[in-house]
Design a protein around this motif. Structure first.
Motif, PDB file in Angstrom:
ATOM      1  N   ASN A  39       0.805  -1.221   0.000  1.00  0.00           N
ATOM      2  CA  ASN A  39       0.000   0.000   0.000  1.00  0.00           C
ATOM      3  C   ASN A  39       0.838   1.271   0.000  1.00  0.00           C
ATOM      4  OD1 ASN A  39      -2.759  -0.855  -0.183  1.00  0.00           O
ATOM      5  ND2 ASN A  39      -2.404  -1.842   1.772  1.00  0.00           N
ATOM      6  N   SER A  40       1.946   1.285   0.721  1.00  0.00           N
ATOM      7  CA  SER A  40       2.761   2.505   0.702  1.00  0.00           C
ATOM      8  C   SER A  40       3.428   2.687  -0.659  1.00  0.00           C
ATOM      9  CB  SER A  40       3.803   2.499   1.825  1.00  0.00           C
ATOM     10  OG  SER A  40       4.729   1.450   1.665  1.00  0.00           O
ATOM     11  N   ARG A  41       3.866   1.611  -1.270  1.00  0.00           N
ATOM     12  CA  ARG A  41       4.557   1.721  -2.561  1.00  0.00           C
ATOM     13  C   ARG A  41       3.602   1.896  -3.742  1.00  0.00           C
ATOM     14  NH1 ARG A  41       9.416  -2.767  -2.388  1.00  0.00           N
ATOM     15  NH2 ARG A  41      10.537  -1.796  -0.671  1.00  0.00           N
ATOM     16  N   TYR A  42       2.550   1.104  -3.787  1.00  0.00           N
ATOM     17  CA  TYR A  42       1.734   1.037  -5.002  1.00  0.00           C
ATOM     18  C   TYR A  42       0.374   1.710  -4.884  1.00  0.00           C
ATOM     19  CZ  TYR A  42       5.362  -2.340  -6.018  1.00  0.00           C
ATOM     20  OH  TYR A  42       6.584  -2.936  -6.202  1.00  0.00           O
ATOM     21  N   THR A  43      -0.326   1.512  -3.800  1.00  0.00           N
ATOM     22  CA  THR A  43      -1.681   2.052  -3.694  1.00  0.00           C
ATOM     23  C   THR A  43      -1.667   3.557  -3.478  1.00  0.00           C
ATOM     24  OG1 THR A  43      -2.476  -0.029  -2.774  1.00  0.00           O
ATOM     25  CG2 THR A  43      -3.875   1.905  -2.457  1.00  0.00           C
ATOM     26  N   PHE A  44      -0.937   3.999  -2.462  1.00  0.00           N
ATOM     27  CA  PHE A  44      -0.955   5.408  -2.097  1.00  0.00           C
ATOM     28  C   PHE A  44       0.283   6.149  -2.593  1.00  0.00           C
ATOM     29  CE2 PHE A  44      -3.561   3.195   1.102  1.00  0.00           C
ATOM     30  CZ  PHE A  44      -4.773   3.808   0.835  1.00  0.00           C
ATOM     31  N   ARG A  45       1.232   5.422  -3.176  1.00  0.00           N
ATOM     32  CA  ARG A  45       2.470   5.995  -3.705  1.00  0.00           C
ATOM     33  C   ARG A  45       3.071   7.020  -2.736  1.00  0.00           C
ATOM     34  NH1 ARG A  45       2.680   3.723  -8.657  1.00  0.00           N
ATOM     35  NH2 ARG A  45       0.757   3.455  -9.782  1.00  0.00           N
TER      36      ARG A  45
ATOM     37  N   ASN B  24       5.871   8.105   0.277  1.00  0.00           N
ATOM     38  CA  ASN B  24       7.233   7.879   0.752  1.00  0.00           C
ATOM     39  C   ASN B  24       7.141   7.389   2.190  1.00  0.00           C
ATOM     40  OD1 ASN B  24       8.492   8.763  -1.630  1.00  0.00           O
ATOM     41  ND2 ASN B  24       8.279  10.892  -0.993  1.00  0.00           N
ATOM     42  N   ALA B  25       7.416   6.124   2.362  1.00  0.00           N
ATOM     43  CA  ALA B  25       7.292   5.518   3.688  1.00  0.00           C
ATOM     44  C   ALA B  25       8.248   6.184   4.669  1.00  0.00           C
ATOM     45  CB  ALA B  25       7.559   4.019   3.607  1.00  0.00           C
ATOM     46  N   SER B  26       7.752   6.403   5.863  1.00  0.00           N
ATOM     47  CA  SER B  26       8.559   7.000   6.921  1.00  0.00           C
ATOM     48  C   SER B  26       8.208   6.320   8.235  1.00  0.00           C
ATOM     49  CB  SER B  26       8.271   8.499   7.026  1.00  0.00           C
ATOM     50  OG  SER B  26       6.942   8.706   7.474  1.00  0.00           O
ATOM     51  N   GLY B  27       8.977   6.604   9.244  1.00  0.00           N
ATOM     52  CA  GLY B  27       8.683   6.053  10.560  1.00  0.00           C
ATOM     53  C   GLY B  27       7.332   6.514  11.071  1.00  0.00           C
ATOM     54  N   ALA B  28       7.023   7.798  10.862  1.00  0.00           N
ATOM     55  CA  ALA B  28       5.732   8.331  11.306  1.00  0.00           C
ATOM     56  C   ALA B  28       4.585   7.656  10.557  1.00  0.00           C
ATOM     57  CB  ALA B  28       5.682   9.845  11.112  1.00  0.00           C
TER      58      ALA B  28
ATOM     59  N   ALA C 192      -3.760   2.411  12.329  1.00  0.00           N
ATOM     60  CA  ALA C 192      -4.893   2.135  11.435  1.00  0.00           C
ATOM     61  C   ALA C 192      -5.191   0.634  11.410  1.00  0.00           C
ATOM     62  CB  ALA C 192      -4.594   2.644  10.023  1.00  0.00           C
ATOM     63  N   ALA C 193      -4.139  -0.163  11.359  1.00  0.00           N
ATOM     64  CA  ALA C 193      -4.319  -1.620  11.360  1.00  0.00           C
ATOM     65  C   ALA C 193      -4.943  -2.081  12.671  1.00  0.00           C
ATOM     66  CB  ALA C 193      -2.978  -2.313  11.133  1.00  0.00           C
ATOM     67  N   GLY C 194      -4.549  -1.461  13.770  1.00  0.00           N
ATOM     68  CA  GLY C 194      -5.145  -1.798  15.067  1.00  0.00           C
ATOM     69  C   GLY C 194      -6.629  -1.497  15.096  1.00  0.00           C
ATOM     70  N   ILE C 195      -6.998  -0.355  14.563  1.00  0.00           N
ATOM     71  CA  ILE C 195      -8.416   0.018  14.498  1.00  0.00           C
ATOM     72  C   ILE C 195      -9.179  -0.983  13.630  1.00  0.00           C
ATOM     73  CG2 ILE C 195     -10.020   1.770  13.608  1.00  0.00           C
ATOM     74  CD1 ILE C 195      -7.762   3.848  14.396  1.00  0.00           C
ATOM     75  N   ALA C 196      -8.611  -1.310  12.464  1.00  0.00           N
ATOM     76  CA  ALA C 196      -9.263  -2.269  11.560  1.00  0.00           C
ATOM     77  C   ALA C 196      -9.336  -3.652  12.195  1.00  0.00           C
ATOM     78  CB  ALA C 196      -8.510  -2.330  10.231  1.00  0.00           C
ATOM     79  N   TYR C 197      -8.282  -4.045  12.907  1.00  0.00           N
ATOM     80  CA  TYR C 197      -8.266  -5.362  13.542  1.00  0.00           C
ATOM     81  C   TYR C 197      -9.328  -5.470  14.632  1.00  0.00           C
ATOM     82  CZ  TYR C 197      -6.850  -9.563  15.928  1.00  0.00           C
ATOM     83  OH  TYR C 197      -6.865 -10.802  16.510  1.00  0.00           O
ATOM     84  N   VAL C 198      -9.475  -4.439  15.440  1.00  0.00           N
ATOM     85  CA  VAL C 198     -10.502  -4.464  16.491  1.00  0.00           C
ATOM     86  C   VAL C 198     -11.889  -4.588  15.864  1.00  0.00           C
ATOM     87  CG1 VAL C 198     -11.609  -3.101  18.313  1.00  0.00           C
ATOM     88  CG2 VAL C 198      -9.122  -3.316  18.254  1.00  0.00           C
ATOM     89  N   ALA C 199     -12.136  -3.835  14.788  1.00  0.00           N
ATOM     90  CA  ALA C 199     -13.431  -3.942  14.096  1.00  0.00           C
ATOM     91  C   ALA C 199     -13.630  -5.362  13.574  1.00  0.00           C
ATOM     92  CB  ALA C 199     -13.506  -2.920  12.956  1.00  0.00           C
TER      93      ALA C 199
ATOM     94  N   ASN D 205      -6.563   4.419   6.325  1.00  0.00           N
ATOM     95  CA  ASN D 205      -5.321   4.679   5.617  1.00  0.00           C
ATOM     96  C   ASN D 205      -5.443   5.825   4.631  1.00  0.00           C
ATOM     97  OD1 ASN D 205      -3.044   2.901   6.372  1.00  0.00           O
ATOM     98  ND2 ASN D 205      -4.548   1.301   6.004  1.00  0.00           N
ATOM     99  N   LYS D 206      -6.506   5.816   3.869  1.00  0.00           N
ATOM    100  CA  LYS D 206      -6.698   6.860   2.855  1.00  0.00           C
ATOM    101  C   LYS D 206      -6.836   8.236   3.496  1.00  0.00           C
ATOM    102  CE  LYS D 206      -9.663   8.431  -0.825  1.00  0.00           C
ATOM    103  NZ  LYS D 206     -10.987   8.495  -1.322  1.00  0.00           N
ATOM    104  N   ASN D 207      -7.579   8.319   4.567  1.00  0.00           N
ATOM    105  CA  ASN D 207      -7.904   9.613   5.156  1.00  0.00           C
ATOM    106  C   ASN D 207      -6.919  10.082   6.227  1.00  0.00           C
ATOM    107  OD1 ASN D 207     -10.374  10.229   3.682  1.00  0.00           O
ATOM    108  ND2 ASN D 207     -11.133   8.382   4.673  1.00  0.00           N
ATOM    109  N   TRP D 208      -6.019   9.188   6.672  1.00  0.00           N
ATOM    110  CA  TRP D 208      -5.104   9.607   7.738  1.00  0.00           C
ATOM    111  C   TRP D 208      -3.723   8.988   7.654  1.00  0.00           C
ATOM    112  CZ3 TRP D 208      -3.865   6.655  12.416  1.00  0.00           C
ATOM    113  CH2 TRP D 208      -3.087   7.401  13.314  1.00  0.00           C
ATOM    114  N   ALA D 209      -3.619   7.669   7.702  1.00  0.00           N
ATOM    115  CA  ALA D 209      -2.327   7.024   7.897  1.00  0.00           C
ATOM    116  C   ALA D 209      -1.333   7.241   6.761  1.00  0.00           C
ATOM    117  CB  ALA D 209      -2.532   5.524   8.131  1.00  0.00           C
ATOM    118  N   MET D 210      -1.781   7.202   5.537  1.00  0.00           N
ATOM    119  CA  MET D 210      -0.867   7.317   4.387  1.00  0.00           C
ATOM    120  C   MET D 210      -0.739   8.736   3.859  1.00  0.00           C
ATOM    121  SD  MET D 210       0.506   4.407   3.676  1.00  0.00           S
ATOM    122  CE  MET D 210       0.318   2.712   4.122  1.00  0.00           C
ATOM    123  N   LYS D 211      -1.221   9.685   4.610  1.00  0.00           N
ATOM    124  CA  LYS D 211      -1.055  11.085   4.228  1.00  0.00           C
ATOM    125  C   LYS D 211       0.338  11.532   4.637  1.00  0.00           C
ATOM    126  CE  LYS D 211      -5.453  12.272   3.195  1.00  0.00           C
ATOM    127  NZ  LYS D 211      -5.987  13.135   2.237  1.00  0.00           N
TER     128      LYS D 211
END
Length: 114
Positions: A46-52, A54-58, A66-73, A107-113
């Motif tokens: 997703n960082s490389r192809y979906t949202f293009r 630049n991956a960072s620590g943040a 985001a994965a934690g939120i999705a996992y709980v759901a 991810n779209k609205n927060w994590a990959m911004k």
């Protein structure tokens, strides 16, 4: 592209979950392990192809949140479906689209911004 990454991730996650359930690891541990394996694949795709992005620590920290939120759901649906049907495999299948949809939106609205 999210759909392709999601299909690859879902297939990998499902194989791990079903494989671990086959050796009777248990519903929740199998679910957790499957999503943990899929998480690494998902971040890369997703960082490389979906949202293009630049991956960072943040970004990784936000992605993990985001994965934690999705996992709980997902886990809420898995356990509710298991309670209602008594069918462990059906409960896993029911939880998968919930994880995917919630994960995409967060991810779209927060994590990959940037």
């Amino acid at each position: 592209m999210y759909a392709c990454a999601g299909l690859a991730n879902t297939a990998t996650t499902a194989v791990v979950i079903i494989g671990l359930m086959h050796i009777e690891l248990g519903t929740v541990p199998s679910n957790f392990a499957g999503y943990a394996v899929g998480l690494l694949l998902s971040f890369v795709l997703n960082s490389r192809y979906t949202f293009r992005a630049n991956a960072s620590g943040a970004m990784l920290v936000r992605f993990l949140a985001a994965a934690g939120i999705a996992y709980v759901a997902n886990l809420i649906v898995v356990l509710a479906t298991l309670y209602l049907t008594g069918a462990p495999r059906i409960s896993q299948i029911a939880g998968m689209p919930v994880y995917t949809i919630v994960g995409y939106l967060v991810n779209k609205n927060w994590a990959m911004k940037g």
